[in-house]
Every structure is written in C-alpha cells, then in structure tokens.
Write an enzyme that holds these catalytic residues in place. Structure first.
Site, short mmCIF file in Angstrom:
data_model
loop_
_atom_site.label_atom_id
_atom_site.label_comp_id
_atom_site.label_asym_id
_atom_site.label_seq_id
_atom_site.Cartn_x
_atom_site.Cartn_y
_atom_site.Cartn_z
N ASP A 1 0.84 -1.19 0.00
CA ASP A 1 0.00 0.00 0.00
C ASP A 1 0.89 1.25 0.00
OD1 ASP A 1 -2.69 1.30 0.51
OD2 ASP A 1 -1.62 1.97 2.30
N GLU B 1 1.79 -0.43 -5.04
CA GLU B 1 0.84 0.64 -5.36
C GLU B 1 1.72 1.87 -5.54
OE1 GLU B 1 -3.36 2.46 -3.72
OE2 GLU B 1 -1.76 2.17 -2.26
#
Length: 724
Positions: free
Chosen positions: A364, A400
C-alpha cells in the site's frame, strides 16, 4: 488499592537472555528450563518493564535491565505459550522535540505474533490529555492514567511448524490471475460455509470457498490487510468500524477478529492452515500490507506501540518535531530510512514468507516506502534491501506506485523486480467503454502490455497489474450503474471517496427496473471483464465482480462491515448474473490455455517470417492496418491481431512456443458497425469464440466467417475470433 497490590503475583526471575531475535520467543533456556526470551528495540528509553498479565488481567512487571545495541532484553523462565504481555517504556516527555515516552501507557510489542483483545480508543490510551482546554497544545500535556485495562495484549506463541508438507504453487508472473478479496467479506454470507467459520481464515480454507476459486480459475488471492489493525476514533464515535484494515498496528500478528479458533495464539495456526489449503488448491496467497503508516495517527493520535517505544526513531517528523510528516493521509509515516524501521519491515516480510507461508505482497502506498529523506528515490534503502534479500527477492512484489506527497506518483518507475498496479490501464479502459477517449492511442498501449511504461530495464509485460476495479472505488456493477458516489452510509456527508469515477450509468442513476437499461449494463460488464482478461499483463479481479456485486453506489466502503461490502452469493444462482460468472471463468481458462494471451515478452510489432506477418497488428474497421493518422483520429472501434506463431522464448524442453492466432475487435459505439476481417496472409477464416453482445455465455458462438468478409459488430461489444 493495597489489597489489589497484594493480589498481584510476585515478579518471576529474569535472566539476561539474548538481544535477538526481537519479540517474544518461547524456547528452552539454560539448564533445560523452558521460558520466553523478550527483546525490544527502544534506543532512547531510560527503562523498560515487561508486563505479564494473568487470566484475570492482573499485571506483573518485570524490569528488563540488559541493554545490547539499543535492544532491551531478558529471558523469563516459566513463561509459556499463551502468556499475554506488553511493555512500559520510560523516558523523557518533551513533545516539542518529538520525545513522547510515558510509562503509564502499556505498549504493544511491534514483534508480537498474536494479539488478544479489541482496540477501543478511550481517553486512557492517549499519551496526552485529549480533553485539555487548550487543544492547540493538548498533545504536549502528559496523561498519567493507566492504559493497560483498555489495551489488547501481545501473546507468546510457540512456532514448531516446518512446512514440510506444504507445496507452494510458484505460479510464474505471466501465468497469474489475481483475485483481490476480503477474508471476512468473501466468506461471511457463503451458504456452503458453516456459520461458525464464516468471516474467518478457516472459512476461506473451507472446501466451499476453495471450490469457487478453483472453478473460476484464478491463480492467486490478494488478501486485504490481515495484519492486526485498529479502528479509528472517528469511526468508533459514529458506531462504525474499519472494515478494509488499512490501519495496521501489529506487523507480525494475523488480525485476531478473523480467527474462528481463538485469539491467544490459535489465530497463527488457523492462518497457516488456510495458506496450506489454498496452496493445495493451486492458489497462491498475496498479502496487501501497510508499512507506510500505523494506527497511532499524528500528534493527537493514541499511544499504542511505536509512539511510546521511540517516537523519534520510528516516525518521520517535521522540522517542528511535535508534528509528523504525513505522506499517507493517515497522520504519520514510518521513517523507513532508519535502520531499525527497515529491520522491522523486512523482518515482518520474511516472517510471513518463511513461517506463515505466503507467496507475495502488495505494498500500500509503496512510494512512501521508497522515499529517502524527502523525495521518492528508486535507489532508496528499502528498495535496495529488498533487491538483495535472498528470501524477499524471490516472492511476488506488487507496488501501489504512489502516495499523496509531492512527486509521489511513480507509475512505471519501480525497478525490474517489481510489478505495479497500473491505474493508467484502469482509467483508459473505463474511458474507452464509456466512449470518452479522443482517440485509440492509449487503448492500444494498455491492451498490449503498456510498453510505454514498462519496456525498460529488463521489465516484462507482467510488470503491469491490470485492473478495472479494486477494493477502493466502485464495484464493476456500480461502475455501469452510478456516475456519482453515494457514500452517505459512511457518515461523512458524502465528502469522502473520489469524485473521479470515470463511470457511466447507462442513462439512469442507480438500480432500475428498466430491462433495456439492465441489459445494457450487463453487456458493459461483459465488455469490461473481457477486455481485462484479453489484455497483456497480469489481470486482477475484485471478488464479486464476476457475480455482479453492488455496494449501492458507495465508492469508499472502508467502514462498511455489513451487507454493503459482503459478497451476496445468491447472485450466483440469479439468471441475470450467472452468465457473467460463466463468461469470466471461460475467459480465464482460455487465457490459461493460450500463451499468446499471457506473453512473457513485449510485442515487437515487426515481421518475424517471410510472409510478413507481425506478432502484433492493429486494424481499422475497413480491415486495413492502422496508419499513424488512424491512431490520432476519433474512433470507437479497434481491431487487435495477436500472432501465435511469433511468441518469444521456448518451453521447458527448449521447443518453440506456438499457439493459435486471434483477432479481438472492440467496439464502444452506441450503434452496430461493419468490420472487414483481414484477408490473407493474416487469415483464411475466423471462428467467433466470444461475443459479449450475447446474454448466454455458457459456450462459444462457434460462427465461422471467411477472411475478407464484412461482419456486423453489435453496439458496445467485444468479439474474439480465432484465426485459421
């Protein structure tokens, strides 16, 4: 109070123990005595006390007096698996310089491998006085109330599992099809899973859950965060909970609420059994991990772990050291440049691979981890350590590739070891099917592997993780049913969630009884899924999109732990939606069978044989190869020819890889269009394998057309034709 003190068990003896490994490790100590070694990095601390809790919550404090290389440690005889514990760390209280030690606050061990108890956020768990009258300096006033009764505890775990009976699938990147799912949401309503197992790791390991994944044909599940996480205060005050889990506080502990078997260490074994079951079904396990920030938020956030252990050592602080540098939008950012923070992250990653059996990670806001002192740096310590680590460099790594800080958007920039979520793919495909692209240049790149982004440094087409939807945003069904977000249930007056949805509601906002609109939407879903599964790169599906799952227009359901987020399995038996599942499964199987659909190298666009056929060719609706001008002209139709004769590489026995050739015709126009099928030498005839205009998707249409014929492509449809 005096009586309470007399009821506390006497402190056990503590032996010197060892500074490594960090955390609580049960073992046999000197003279064959069983016990647990405790080790905690706390560089600036003045004293560290280990706190042991019995079944009644009574606390026994054990000073750790050994200090080696900034690590406080000790071996406590007789401390067995299942023991609940925490730490109190004493030191300077001076928030003006970033020092936030407060021995009144019990702290969770960053290396705890199991956590018992729920995270509530009463005032006692804050290191400062939350209700101080002058709120602008409240974080500088120390709160001396004891937080131990209100804080979950770490649990000593005995690991004796050697994984000898586990067989990792080791699916090559190019062959992978990823399925993003939520452990709780995927299993909570599944009728084939026993009630007591729904919403748990054991539920995901159940044969009924595995059957769906196997029949669908996916090769990996990407689990939304399963590290122990906490619920944010603003959600708890509104009677909501953090559902997605992007608020980690324990990087070694499986989230206890997803365990059916217990929370005093049993969750570890249950997670491992889930991984084994998925592996036995041929499915890899990828974890969505959140190492960019923690649940302690900013200066006004709670003191749960790192903030009270060594605030300046773990977090990025601003020049005004009271404040936290925030590249994540969550209040804080871990200071990954610091050796002890880098060690925490890499120790955690290796633990999940070697001891918990997982096969990879999706990071993330990975750009926040790649920042050196301020800027994103692809030579940063984090990326360098991963690249040389003998364990981590061999697992699947997905970035990401952005954060919210300056220069944080880094799509296409991560080094060759990494794959990336490709939001350029998502945006382009959404825009094409809502007929919002000015031309088809961008669509050509995305369909063929995004070579404009990834054809450098030895990267391959599978560096691009292609997706149309993800957990964050509209579901696929909502993408064609809503144009604006409907997040009222989140309690934030619909201010949360993105406004850049690139959605088309097919003429009516929300659910409708108009069968014409409903049929159009189902067709658009078939178009989107077909495009995704025919594109070069690694496709990622979101759990339930193959069933027509809806979140009722909520594009930020992070706090909806209810039917808004859980999969509605009745859709699998709904005649409106079952064909979507059948098509998805058929396309995945087609992709697995045909190497040309999951290439390991980029297309060259050049001829490799005497007849002049190229490995990739593009055609207009006239059946002519596209010119430079065609790429820039407004168009709603694109023909893509994939040659199965010119696939780079060889099979395991060294033979050339040969496959069928295909022509995919994508037409986003609102009216049918003619399309001339390219003649020799491209083909003699074409067989239609997929026609997304059809409702019945249980089998191929099987229609055969001669080369050179003009066929009619239905409005808003994809045709996939096999070349003979």
């Amino acid at each position: 109070m005096s009586g309470s003190r007399r009821s506390v068990p006497p402190a056990p003896p503590v032996w010197p123990g060892a500074p490594t490994p960090l955390g609580a490790r049960f073992r046999v100590g000197p003279d064959g005595v069983a016990g647990t070694n405790f080790a905690l990095w706390a560089a600036g601390a003045e004293a560290v006390r280990l706190c042991l809790f019995d079944a009644h919550g009574r606390e026994t404090q054990v000073p750790l007096t050994e200090l080696t290389h900034e690590i406080w440690h000790g071996f406590v005889p007789g401390v067995m698996p299942g023991q609940r514990y925490g730490y109190r760390v004493d030191g300077r209280w001076d928030p003006w310089v970033g020092a936030r030690w407060n021995p009144a606050k019990l702290l969770l061990d960053p290396y705890a491998r199991a956590v018992d108890g729920e995270f509530g956020l009463p005032p006692e768990v804050y290191g400062h006085v939350r209700d101080w009258p002058e709120q602008h300096v409240a974080d500088t006033v120390r709160d001396d109330r004891d937080s131990a009764p209100h804080l979950p505890k770490g649990v000593v775990v005995d690991d004796d599992d050697d994984w000898e009976d586990d067989r990792r699938p080791k699916t090559p990147w190019a062959d992978s099809v990823i399925y993003e799912l939520h452990v709780r949401g995927f299993t909570k309503l599944h009728p084939g899973i026993p009630g007591e197992l729904r919403g748990t790791y054991a539920g995901l390991a159940h044969p009924a859950a595995l059957e769906h994944l196997v029949k669908l044909g996916v090769t990996a599940v990407e689990l939304l965060p399963v590290h122990q996480f906490a619920h944010e205060d603003h959600l708890l005050r509104r009677g909501l909970r953090n559902y997605w889990g992007y608020n980690s506080i324990g990087y070694f502990a499986p989230h206890a609420a997803y365990a059916a078997s217990g929370t005093t260490g049993q969750q570890v074994g249950e997670f491992k059994r889930m991984v084994r079951a998925l592996h036995a079904a041929g499915i890899e396990v990828i974890l969505d991990v959140v190492y960019n920030h923690t649940a302690e938020a900013g200066e006004l956030g709670p003191t749960l772990s790192l903030k009270g252990i060594d605030n300046r050592g773990y977090y990025r602080l601003q020049d005004d050291a009271r404040r936290y540098a925030d590249y994540t939008g969550c209040g804080n950012t871990l200071h990954v440049v610091q050796p002890q923070v880098l060690r925490l992250i890499t120790d955690s990653l290796r633990y999940w691979v070697t001891e918990m059996g997982v096969d990879g990670f999706r990071f993330d806001l990975a750009a926040a981890l790649a920042r050196s002192m301020h800027d994103v740096d692809m030579l940063s310590p984090f990326l360098a350590v991963i690249a040389q680590d003998p364990v981590l460099r061999r697992v699947k790594l997905i970035a990401e590739p952005w954060d919210i800080g300056s220069g944080g958007y880094q799509v296409g920039a991560f080094p060759p070891l990494w794959t990336e979520w490709n939001d350029r793919y998502r945006n382009t495909v959404r825009d094409f099917w809502r007929h919002a692209l000015p031309d088809v240049r961008e669509m050509g790149y995305r369909l063929s592997g995004s070579s404009d982004l990834y054809a450098w440094g030895g990267r391959r087409p599978y560096a691009s993780v292609n997706f149309v939807t993800a957990h964050d945003g509209f579901t696929l069904r909502d993408l064609v049913s809503y144009e604006t977000k409907h997040n009222e249930a989140n309690g934030e007056n619909n201010r949360d969630g993105t406004d850049d949805n690139r959605a088309w509601n097919c003429g009516t906002e929300g659910e409708t009884d108009d069968e014409q609109v409903r049929a159009l939407r189902r067709g658009q879903l078939r178009n989107l899924l077909t495009t995704l599964l025919l594109s070069t790169g690694v496709p990622m599906l979101v759990a339930g999109d193959e069933l027509g799952r809806t979140q009722r227009g909520n594009n930020n359901a992070y706090c909806q732990d209810n039917e808004i987020s859980w999969l509605d399995w009745s859709l699998l038996e709904d005649p409106d939606w079952r064909p979507l599942y059948d098509l998805t499964s058929r396309l995945i199987k087609l992709r697995h069978r045909h190497p040309v659909l999951h290439r390991r190298a980029f297309f060259s666009g050049r001829a490799h044989s005497a007849d002049g056929l190229r490995d990739l060719a593009w055609f207009t609706s006239r059946g002519e190869e596209m010119t430079e001008g065609d790429w820039y002209a407004p168009a709603a139709t694109l023909g893509m020819y994939l040659s199965g004769r010119d696939i780079p590489g060889r099979d395991e026995r060294g033979a050339p890889v040969l496959d069928d050739s295909f022509l995919a015709v994508l037409h986003a126009g609102e009216n049918p269009t003619g399309f001339v099928l390219p003649g020799p030498p491209w083909a003699e005839r074409y067989e239609v394998l997929v026609d997304t205009s059809r409702e019945d998707q249980t089998e191929a249409p099987g229609t055969v057309h001669p080369a050179g014929a003009q066929i009619t492509v239905p409005a808003r449809a994809v045709l996939l034709l096999r070349v003979d």
